[in-house]
Each structure stands twice: as C-alpha cells, then as structure tokens.
Design a protein around this motif. Structure first.
Motif, PDB file in Angstrom:
ATOM      1  N   ARG A  56      -3.828 -16.155 -20.476  1.00  0.00           N
ATOM      2  CA  ARG A  56      -5.136 -15.597 -20.097  1.00  0.00           C
ATOM      3  C   ARG A  56      -5.454 -16.107 -18.696  1.00  0.00           C
ATOM      4  N   PHE A  57      -5.285 -15.196 -17.713  1.00  0.00           N
ATOM      5  CA  PHE A  57      -5.569 -15.587 -16.328  1.00  0.00           C
ATOM      6  C   PHE A  57      -7.069 -15.819 -16.133  1.00  0.00           C
ATOM      7  N   GLN A  62      -5.640 -10.550 -19.434  1.00  0.00           N
ATOM      8  CA  GLN A  62      -4.728 -11.227 -20.352  1.00  0.00           C
ATOM      9  C   GLN A  62      -3.360 -10.541 -20.288  1.00  0.00           C
ATOM     10  N   VAL A  63      -2.370 -11.359 -20.263  1.00  0.00           N
ATOM     11  CA  VAL A  63      -1.013 -10.846 -20.082  1.00  0.00           C
ATOM     12  C   VAL A  63      -0.100 -11.466 -21.140  1.00  0.00           C
ATOM     13  N   ASN A 105       2.879  -6.844 -20.894  1.00  0.00           N
ATOM     14  CA  ASN A 105       1.641  -6.139 -21.226  1.00  0.00           C
ATOM     15  C   ASN A 105       0.476  -6.824 -20.507  1.00  0.00           C
ATOM     16  N   TRP A 106      -0.383  -6.010 -19.923  1.00  0.00           N
ATOM     17  CA  TRP A 106      -1.523  -6.580 -19.190  1.00  0.00           C
ATOM     18  C   TRP A 106      -2.762  -5.805 -19.619  1.00  0.00           C
ATOM     19  N   VAL A 107      -3.733  -6.541 -20.070  1.00  0.00           N
ATOM     20  CA  VAL A 107      -5.007  -5.918 -20.464  1.00  0.00           C
ATOM     21  C   VAL A 107      -6.104  -6.428 -19.530  1.00  0.00           C
ATOM     22  N   HIS A 108      -6.767  -5.488 -18.906  1.00  0.00           N
ATOM     23  CA  HIS A 108      -7.902  -5.851 -18.038  1.00  0.00           C
ATOM     24  C   HIS A 108      -9.163  -5.269 -18.665  1.00  0.00           C
ATOM     25  N   THR A 109     -10.117  -6.142 -18.862  1.00  0.00           N
ATOM     26  CA  THR A 109     -11.367  -5.714 -19.500  1.00  0.00           C
ATOM     27  C   THR A 109     -12.454  -5.522 -18.436  1.00  0.00           C
ATOM     28  N   SER A 116      -8.541  -1.441 -19.675  1.00  0.00           N
ATOM     29  CA  SER A 116      -7.300  -0.720 -19.365  1.00  0.00           C
ATOM     30  C   SER A 116      -6.117  -1.580 -19.818  1.00  0.00           C
ATOM     31  N   GLU A 117      -5.054  -0.899 -20.175  1.00  0.00           N
ATOM     32  CA  GLU A 117      -3.878  -1.624 -20.656  1.00  0.00           C
ATOM     33  C   GLU A 117      -2.637  -1.072 -19.981  1.00  0.00           C
ATOM     34  N   PHE A 118      -1.855  -1.951 -19.439  1.00  0.00           N
ATOM     35  CA  PHE A 118      -0.572  -1.573 -18.846  1.00  0.00           C
ATOM     36  C   PHE A 118       0.525  -2.183 -19.714  1.00  0.00           C
TER      37      PHE A 118
END
Lengths: 149, 78
Positions: A56-57, A62-63, A105-109, A116-118
């Motif tokens: 969790r950056f 969160q990655v 996987n990268w989730v940006h809230t 968004s989810e990559f």
C-alpha cells in the motif's frame, strides 16, 4: 527340432531382450498362458508455487504482484498391459509441463464510490512429451540407421 | 512484512506464499507373455499348443522360391 542356431540370433535381438525384457515371473507355456504378472508404472507429480506481495503506497494506491510456478510430471508405460521394461526407459512415456505466470495489479481509489484498476498478467507454458530418457540416441546405441541424422 | 534492520513494511507491505503438490502413483495391473530364457537362446522346443503339440517355427532363409514353403529350424547342439 525347433531350435535356432545361436550364431544366427541377431545381436540386436539378444541385446535388446537382455536390455529391457523381463524374465517370466511364473512357469507357463507362453502360447497358452500369460507367464508374466506385475504392476505397470503410472506416476504423476504436480506442484504449484505461488508468491504474492501486496503493497500500500498510499491509502489511495494499492499494488500487488504475483508469481506462480507450476509443474507437471507424469511417467507411465506408454502401452498399457505390456510388460514394463527393465531399464525403466524403453516404452516409458514422459509428459512434463511447466507453467509460469506473473501478474501485477494496481488499484487507485478516487473516492468512496469511484476507483480504477489496472491489471496485467503474462503466462508461459512449456510442455514436453517423449519416450525414452529424452537424451539417449537409441538408434546409435542399437546400431540402427537414423534418418534424422 | 517486517525485516529487522532492513525493512519496516508494517501495515503497508504483505507477503503471501503457497505451495501445493500432488503425488499420485496409480500402477496398473499387467499380465502378458514374455519369451522364456530358453527361447531367448533360440530354443523353442517348449513352444506347445493346448494339445501339448509342438508349434514348429520355420527358417525364413529356407523359403522355396516357387512354393514359399520353409523348412523347420533344426539346429542340434553338438
């Protein structure tokens, strides 16, 4: 009567029969009864290793990254109900497979209701199916012509 | 994930590892016929049918060009 001159027996036949053909396991006339009883091989080994790291950056980012390595190995007598060969090579069939995959996987809230989810992944499968030990040239060993050379 | 002296990822970095394996041995029952030791040495005098009669083996090198008849193997150990 019914005896072949030993000098006429093919060296190939002598070598190959001594090399991988079992002796009878019971006394019986081969024409009338089966004279070998036993177990034929069929073994499978499967395994999977998975490693995953989550980080969790920030609260909003969160990655995770995942790595998976899986293997499959099976060895069995290629022709069921034939006598297993003594060298455990001839007639034995191998089926080997390795599966490797990685994923990130990268989730940006953005807000409690928007994110968004990559996600990206890559997988590779390698499979090899063969008889013998996969290395020996049996044609050379038995003195046979090899058209592949 | 916390590595003393190296990295402090408490509540930020997590590590997961899993290993699973399957070992399955399923030998099959096998019954078949193999040549006897005598046969491997060319001696087929024990090759009998269900009436106890000798099953004759023939020498391919004696094939008659016209009749295609072959002579039985008749090697006699001296």
């Amino acid at each position: 009567m019914n005896v072949i001159d030993p000098s006429r027996i093919s060296p190939l036949a002598s070598t190959s029969s001594a090399w991988f053909l079992s002796q009878p396991s019971r006394t019986a006339t081969p024409l009338l009864e089966n004279n070998w009883f036993g177990a034929g091989p069929d073994s499978t080994r499967d395994y999977t290793l998975t490693e995953r790291v989550d980080h969790r950056f920030r609260d909003h980012d969160q990655v995770y990254a995942r790595f998976t390595y899986g293997g499959h190995n099976r060895i069995w007598d290629a022709y069921n109900n034939t006598v297993p060969t003594l060298d455990k090579v001839a007639n034995w069939e191998h089926d080997n497979a390795v599966n490797t995959s990685v994923a990130v996987n990268w989730v940006h809230t953005f807000s409690p209701t928007l994110f968004s989810e990559f996600s990206s992944s890559l997988a590779h499968t390698w499979r090899d199916r063969f008889t013998g030990d996969g290395v020996t040239s049996y044609a050379d060993t038995l003195g046979l012509p090899n058209r592949l050379k | 994930m916390y590595i003393p002296g190296l990295y402090n990822g408490k509540n930020r970095t997590f590590f997961f590892s899993a290993y699973e394996a399957l070992r399955n041995d399923a030998p099959f029952r096998c019954s078949t016929s193999v040549p006897t030791a005598a046969m491997r040495n060319g001696d087929f005098s024990g090759l009998l049918d269900n009436q106890g009669r000798l099953t004759t083996i023939h020498d391919p090198l004696t094939t008659d060009a016209k009749t295609y008849a072959r002579q039985p193997f008749s090697y006699a150990e001296s």
